[in-house]
Every structure is written in C-alpha cells, then in structure tokens.
Design a protein around this motif. Structure first.
Motif, PDB file in Angstrom:
ATOM      1  N   SER A  23      -1.322 -13.767 -14.324  1.00 38.61           N
ATOM      2  CA  SER A  23      -1.630 -13.924 -12.901  1.00 38.61           C
ATOM      3  C   SER A  23      -0.451 -14.579 -12.195  1.00 38.61           C
ATOM      4  O   SER A  23       0.133 -15.534 -12.704  1.00 38.61           O
ATOM      5  N   PHE A  24      -0.097 -14.043 -11.038  1.00 40.28           N
ATOM      6  CA  PHE A  24       0.923 -14.662 -10.194  1.00 40.28           C
ATOM      7  C   PHE A  24       0.865 -14.008  -8.815  1.00 40.28           C
ATOM      8  O   PHE A  24       0.188 -12.995  -8.619  1.00 40.28           O
ATOM      9  N   SER A  25       1.564 -14.592  -7.860  1.00 37.37           N
ATOM     10  CA  SER A  25       1.635 -14.021  -6.521  1.00 37.37           C
ATOM     11  C   SER A  25       3.072 -14.044  -6.032  1.00 37.37           C
ATOM     12  O   SER A  25       3.896 -14.834  -6.494  1.00 37.37           O
ATOM     13  N   VAL A  26       3.362 -13.163  -5.091  1.00 39.67           N
ATOM     14  CA  VAL A  26       4.692 -13.043  -4.505  1.00 39.67           C
ATOM     15  C   VAL A  26       4.556 -13.090  -2.989  1.00 39.67           C
ATOM     16  O   VAL A  26       3.772 -12.329  -2.416  1.00 39.67           O
ATOM     17  N   ASP A  27       5.300 -13.979  -2.364  1.00 36.52           N
ATOM     18  CA  ASP A  27       5.300 -14.082  -0.908  1.00 36.52           C
ATOM     19  C   ASP A  27       6.413 -13.227  -0.312  1.00 36.52           C
ATOM     20  O   ASP A  27       7.410 -12.911  -0.975  1.00 36.52           O
ATOM     21  N   ARG A  28       6.238 -12.879   0.954  1.00 43.02           N
ATOM     22  CA  ARG A  28       7.246 -12.077   1.637  1.00 43.02           C
ATOM     23  C   ARG A  28       8.592 -12.800   1.619  1.00 43.02           C
ATOM     24  O   ARG A  28       8.683 -13.982   1.924  1.00 43.02           O
ATOM     25  N   GLY A  29       9.643 -12.093   1.236  1.00 38.54           N
ATOM     26  CA  GLY A  29      10.976 -12.656   1.175  1.00 38.54           C
ATOM     27  C   GLY A  29      11.322 -13.321  -0.143  1.00 38.54           C
ATOM     28  O   GLY A  29      12.470 -13.725  -0.349  1.00 38.54           O
ATOM     29  N   ASP A  30      10.347 -13.424  -1.059  1.00 39.34           N
ATOM     30  CA  ASP A  30      10.613 -14.007  -2.369  1.00 39.34           C
ATOM     31  C   ASP A  30      11.512 -13.090  -3.204  1.00 39.34           C
ATOM     32  O   ASP A  30      11.480 -11.851  -3.061  1.00 39.34           O
ATOM     33  N   VAL A  31      12.269 -13.694  -4.100  1.00 35.76           N
ATOM     34  CA  VAL A  31      12.956 -12.967  -5.163  1.00 35.76           C
ATOM     35  C   VAL A  31      12.431 -13.550  -6.473  1.00 35.76           C
ATOM     36  O   VAL A  31      12.788 -14.670  -6.847  1.00 35.76           O
ATOM     37  N   LEU A  32      11.542 -12.819  -7.122  1.00 35.37           N
ATOM     38  CA  LEU A  32      10.921 -13.278  -8.359  1.00 35.37           C
ATOM     39  C   LEU A  32      11.678 -12.686  -9.538  1.00 35.37           C
ATOM     40  O   LEU A  32      11.747 -11.462  -9.699  1.00 35.37           O
ATOM     41  N   ALA A  33      12.265 -13.548 -10.354  1.00 36.01           N
ATOM     42  CA  ALA A  33      12.928 -13.113 -11.581  1.00 36.01           C
ATOM     43  C   ALA A  33      11.929 -13.155 -12.724  1.00 36.01           C
ATOM     44  O   ALA A  33      11.355 -14.211 -13.017  1.00 36.01           O
ATOM     45  N   LEU A  34      11.709 -12.018 -13.340  1.00 29.79           N
ATOM     46  CA  LEU A  34      10.798 -11.898 -14.473  1.00 29.79           C
ATOM     47  C   LEU A  34      11.665 -11.753 -15.718  1.00 29.79           C
ATOM     48  O   LEU A  34      12.312 -10.721 -15.919  1.00 29.79           O
ATOM     49  N   VAL A  35      11.730 -12.812 -16.516  1.00 31.15           N
ATOM     50  CA  VAL A  35      12.658 -12.838 -17.647  1.00 31.15           C
ATOM     51  C   VAL A  35      11.898 -12.979 -18.958  1.00 31.15           C
ATOM     52  O   VAL A  35      10.723 -13.343 -18.985  1.00 31.15           O
ATOM     53  N   GLY A  36      12.603 -12.706 -20.052  1.00 33.04           N
ATOM     54  CA  GLY A  36      12.001 -12.812 -21.371  1.00 33.04           C
ATOM     55  C   GLY A  36      12.729 -11.900 -22.334  1.00 33.04           C
ATOM     56  O   GLY A  36      13.484 -11.010 -21.934  1.00 33.04           O
ATOM     57  N   ALA A  37      12.503 -12.114 -23.608  1.00 30.67           N
ATOM     58  CA  ALA A  37      13.169 -11.318 -24.636  1.00 30.67           C
ATOM     59  C   ALA A  37      12.610  -9.902 -24.672  1.00 30.67           C
ATOM     60  O   ALA A  37      11.595  -9.593 -24.028  1.00 30.67           O
ATOM     61  N   ASN A  38      13.263  -9.027 -25.423  1.00 30.98           N
ATOM     62  CA  ASN A  38      12.743  -7.677 -25.627  1.00 30.98           C
ATOM     63  C   ASN A  38      11.333  -7.749 -26.198  1.00 30.98           C
ATOM     64  O   ASN A  38      11.062  -8.532 -27.112  1.00 30.98           O
ATOM     65  N   GLY A  39      10.437  -6.933 -25.646  1.00 33.75           N
ATOM     66  CA  GLY A  39       9.062  -6.916 -26.125  1.00 33.75           C
ATOM     67  C   GLY A  39       8.164  -7.966 -25.521  1.00 33.75           C
ATOM     68  O   GLY A  39       6.999  -8.090 -25.914  1.00 33.75           O
ATOM     69  N   ALA A  40       8.675  -8.725 -24.534  1.00 28.39           N
ATOM     70  CA  ALA A  40       7.867  -9.783 -23.920  1.00 28.39           C
ATOM     71  C   ALA A  40       6.815  -9.243 -22.956  1.00 28.39           C
ATOM     72  O   ALA A  40       5.900  -9.969 -22.580  1.00 28.39           O
TER      73      ALA A  40
END
Length: 239
Positions: A23-40
């Motif tokens: 669960s998460f939310s994104v606001d207008r103008g946000d830059v959300l970096a979704l990171v993690g290892a391969n297979g995450a």
C-alpha cells in the motif's frame, strides 16, 4: 493532492506471490523511486498499476476512481502511461510513426511531437529512422517521448538506465530532470540507488514482494536504503 492510491495489492506469477500486501500513495508532482534487488517485485508492481499484469487482490485508485479491473488502454486514456523495461518500440516502424501512435489517445495537454523533441533533442534527426536502428539511449528517449505524448498525469518508468552506458544514462536523466522541473508526476523503478535518490521526492524499497522501507527521500539516507535493499536488519512493513 493524491492522484494514485495502491491498497493492499497482491499480484502473482502463477503460484509465486510477486507483490503482496503493498500500500502507498502518490501525490501530484511527486517523484517516487521504487527500488530493490532483482525479483523484489518492482516491475510487477509497475505493470499492475498500468494494467499490464493482472491483480489478485487489493485495489488501485486513480484520482479516486477504482481502476483495478480496467484494461491497460482504458487506464492510458485516463492518464496512466508506462515506459516498460526493454522500451518495446515497434522496430520496423520509424521513430515518427511510433510517436504518432501515442497521439491516437487524444488526451489534451502540453506534450506534442514538437515539445517532446525539445525535451529529447537527440531524436530530432532520427524521426525517419527505423526504431530498431536506434542506439539504446535513443530508443529509451523514444519510449519516454511516446509515453509523454499521451499527456499522462502519471508516467511509470521501468529501469530506464538498464543496459545503457554511464554517459547515455546521464543524458536520459538530464532530460528526466526537465520533466520533473515541469511538475511531471513519476514513479521510477531503478536499480541504481544513487541515480534514483538524486531525483526522488519519495522512496519505497521493496524486498521479496513487500515494502521494506518507505519515506521521504530527504529523510532517508542512502545507507538505510542499502540496508533495506539487501534485507539487513529490517523487517518488511507487514511483519
């Protein structure tokens, strides 16, 4: 203003639970970096948001509307654009033909062929070239331009630096910073932590399909992200 809400999302590859309880939310103008290892679970998450991967449970709300069961083309028409891993251009077609396909959605907005070429000037001399003949960096630029031409409210970028030389990556990120300066809302899947943190306002680190760490980019250190990335000394959010 919140434009995207992901609620307790569950997505699978056969019996493999690739994303669960996220669960998460994104606001207008946000830059959300979704990171993690391969297979995450990063790419599966992005594809699920775009409608390119089926959802087993949970919900995706876009501007307050539940789009969980909508097909990908309907989500694109509403303003969700995906730049997939591997670019997925139509190789035999010219760059211009690839770009014109995106305009068929017909969403009004600032992005036209002229304005995307201003943001990615390295494509100006390649419009009549076949997409398959472009370099990796040029293909990545074309894929981003194609997504922008749908005039999205959120653009989803999957591994934009993958397979590119450091010099080419720097060019892609220079253009990306222009989009960010214009207030474009972005979810960025990236394995290069330094690159991701250099542009992000929010960070989510995934581990084994769950969120291991989340917060403001300005309040999370690179060391904390690295620890979460490798699962060192942390539990996932629902443990």
């Amino acid at each position: 203003m919140t434009v995207l809400q992901v609620q307790d999302l569950d997505a699978r590859h056969g019996l493999l639970r690739a994303v669960h309880g996220v669960s998460f939310s994104v606001d207008r103008g946000d830059v959300l970096a979704l990171v993690g290892a391969n297979g995450a679970g990063k790419t599966t998450m992005l594809r699920a948001i775009a409608g390119a991967h089926p959802v087993r449970g949970g919900a995706i709300l876009f501007n307050g509307t539940d789009v969980t069961r909508l097909p990908s083309h309907r989500r694109a028409a509403l303003g969700l654009a995906l730049v997939p891993e591997g670019r997925r251009l139509f190789g035999p077609m010219t760059v211009l033909e690839n770009l014109k396909l995106a305009t068929a959605i017909g969403r009004p907005g600032p992005w036209t062929i002229e304005t995307v070429l201003d943001a990615f000037p390295n494509l100006k001399g390649k419009l009549r070239s076949r997409a398959s003949s472009l370099s990796g960096g040029e293909q990545q630029a074309a894929a981003i331009c194609r997504a922008l031409l749908t005039n999205p409210e959120i653009i989803l970028l999957d591994e934009i630096s993958l397979g590119l030389s450091p010099l080419v990556v720097e060019g892609v990120y220079t253009a990306l910073r222009r989009l960010i300066a214009d207030g474009t809302t972005i979810i960025l899947v990236e394995q290069d932590l330094k690159r991701a943190l250099s542009v992000a306002t929010q960070v989510i680190c995934m581990l084994e399909g769950k969120i291991a760490l989340a917060g403001s980019a300005g309040q999370i250190s690179e060391d904390e992200v690295t620890e979460a990335y490798f699962g060192i000394g942390r539990k996932t959010h629902d443990d």
